[in-house]
Design an enzyme around this catalytic site. Structure first.
Site, mmCIF file in Angstrom:
data_model
loop_
_atom_site.group_PDB
_atom_site.id
_atom_site.type_symbol
_atom_site.label_atom_id
_atom_site.label_comp_id
_atom_site.label_asym_id
_atom_site.label_seq_id
_atom_site.Cartn_x
_atom_site.Cartn_y
_atom_site.Cartn_z
ATOM 1 N N ASP A 76 2.144 -43.646 28.371
ATOM 2 C CA ASP A 76 1.864 -44.955 27.520
ATOM 3 C C ASP A 76 1.023 -46.013 28.648
ATOM 4 O O ASP A 76 0.739 -45.390 29.925
ATOM 5 C CB ASP A 76 3.161 -45.581 27.183
ATOM 6 N N ASP A 79 8.108 -40.001 20.016
ATOM 7 C CA ASP A 79 8.956 -39.877 21.309
ATOM 8 C C ASP A 79 9.767 -40.992 21.011
ATOM 9 O O ASP A 79 9.959 -41.828 20.187
ATOM 10 C CB ASP A 79 8.112 -40.304 22.610
ATOM 11 N N CYS A 124 24.309 -24.688 16.779
ATOM 12 C CA CYS A 124 23.242 -24.967 17.705
ATOM 13 C C CYS A 124 23.100 -23.763 18.618
ATOM 14 O O CYS A 124 24.093 -23.105 18.977
ATOM 15 C CB CYS A 124 23.389 -26.212 18.662
ATOM 16 N N CYS A 172 21.709 -23.750 21.563
ATOM 17 C CA CYS A 172 21.071 -23.992 23.104
ATOM 18 C C CYS A 172 22.351 -23.530 23.972
ATOM 19 O O CYS A 172 23.192 -22.929 23.604
ATOM 20 C CB CYS A 172 21.050 -25.221 23.345
ATOM 21 N N HIS A 232 21.490 -30.232 25.591
ATOM 22 C CA HIS A 232 21.823 -30.097 23.937
ATOM 23 C C HIS A 232 21.161 -31.057 23.160
ATOM 24 O O HIS A 232 20.393 -30.677 22.137
ATOM 25 C CB HIS A 232 23.348 -30.180 24.055
HETATM 26 ZN ZN LIG Z 1 23.434 -27.110 21.539
#
Ligand SMILES: [Zn+2]
Length: 402
Positions: A91, A299, A337, A339, A368
């Site tokens: 930025d 973002d 999820c 992850c 996460h």
């Molecule tokens: Zn996760």
């Protein structure tokens, strides 16, 4: 060739595309994790790669103050300094300076502000903000704008929008005259192919024999919460001519409905064939919605900041992991999820880490949350590529439990 953008599929107003920067090709719409001081807090670069982050953000204001632009430049620009081979966007520092309300003074020439670190006085102008961003060497850099506060009256919104337009022209002029001084450009000292920088330099820039490969400067549309001023700002910014356009000055305290309305109306005035970047928004639901309106890049600090406060985004809504109800919960944080955190640890363990103020709590929570945002955007892209308009939002959110 410094930036190319191609749109490959559409659903309604949503676009699926590819943005090719000197350091990486990026699938859009894309979510960009925020790495304020050349670090996405708590997450090492190799983990960001594993999570599928294609492009990250750096903050010029913070990096200018510490470690300083010259230091970063000498170490190969941000890519070399932080060992990140993929794309980076910085930025302009405008928003951070704006946030330091009591410490700043704005004039036509630029903004005088005091460092939040030691109180020392500094000055940013459109030219010096360009100079700093050229030294940092991100693939995409942003025009120095004035972020209009909210609420603001009509006269104030107009004056601020007009100053941003004049500053945008100064940014473009300075950038155009100095863009060949980017730290990784083949012709610059210590750049590509020389010493430590070599490993960090990416395929696109290295393979491209075009000597003109450099950074790309995006313009920013302001205009407060007034649709007509936003339209005028868009037109004036487009007239200067940039390879991409951002919508700035939102998420400054206005109601969410108004944010959405301004985004939707401003998008109507942006070129259809150029990337559109909505700055500083939103929740997982919101980033899906903005993608559906035709935004290509977003973002937000929410996934990283919320994680450090124990607030986790899951497929079943927000989880405040500090709550006692999770103390003996053996289940994963989010059963949907994939992850590495959800694959390995229980809610009880995450709650314990948070309650014990362990550094690992911040690390795992951030991994996460980022994974959740990046996965959400991956599903948005998939949904656009399938071309199933009626199922756009539902296909992103409703996944069968394994
Ligand atoms: Zn996760």
């Amino acid at each position: 060739m410094s930036l190319t953008f191609e749109i490959n599929s559409r659903i309604g107003k949503a676009r699926g595309g590819r943005l090719i920067t000197p350091h990486a090709a990026i699938e859009t719409p894309v979510f960009m994790p925020v790495g304020t001081v050349a670090s996405v807090k708590g997450v090492p670069q190799d983990t960001l790669e594993e999570l599928g982050a294609q492009i990250i953000l750096g903050n010029t204001y913070h990096l200018y103050l510490r470690p300083g632009v010259d230091t970063v430049r000498k170490l190969g620009g941000l890519h070399g300094f932080m060992s990140w081979r993929r794309a980076i966007l910085t930025d302009s520092g405008g928003f951070q300076v704006f946030s330091l309300n009591e410490l700043r003074k704005v004039s036509e020439e630029g903004v005088t502000f005091r460092s939040h670190l030691d109180g020392s006085s500094h000055f940013f102008s459109p030219e010096s903000a360009m100079e700093a961003q050229i030294g940092l060497g991100a693939d995409i850099i942003m025009a120095f704008d004035e972020c209009t506060e909210y609420p603001a009256d009509q006269a104030r919104m107009r004056a601020s929008m007009e100053m941003t337009a004049r500053w945008a022209a100064r940014c473009e002029k300075y950038f155009d005259a100095n863009k060949d001084r980017v730290p990784w450009r083949p012709s610059s000292a210590g750049g590509i192919g020389e010493g430590a920088g070599e490993q960090q330099v990416p395929r696109v820039a290295r393979n491209d024999k075009d000597e003109n490969v450099t950074q790309s400067l995006f313009g920013i549309v302001q205009g407060g919460m007034d649709r007509a001023l936003r339209k005028e700002s868009a037109e004036r910014t487009i007239e200067i001519g940039f390879p991409g356009y951002a919508i700035g000055g939102l998420s400054v305290g206005e109601p969410r409905e108004l944010t959405r309305e301004i985004v939707a109306s401003t998008l109507e005035h942006l070129p259809r064939d150029k990337p559109r970047y909505l700055m500083g928004v939103g929740t997982p639901e919101e980033i899906v919605e903005y993608a559906s309106l035709g935004v290509d890049m977003m973002d937000c600090v929410q996934p990283t900041r919320a994680a450090r406060h124990g607030l986790l985004f899951t497929s079943e809504g927000k989880v405040s992991i500090k709550q006692a109800r999770y103390a003996q919960d053996a289940g994963p944080l989010d059963a949907n999820c994939g992850c590495r955190v959800c694959n390995r640890y229980s809610r009880a363990y995450l709650r314990h880490l948070y309650a014990s103020n362990e550094v690992l709590a911040q690390v795992l929570n951030t991994i996460h949350n980022l994974s959740f945002y990046l996965d959400t955007m991956r599903r948005v892209r998939h949904s656009i590529s399938l071309g199933e308009e009626s199922r756009f939002l539902s296909s992103v959110w409703s996944r069968p439990k394994p």
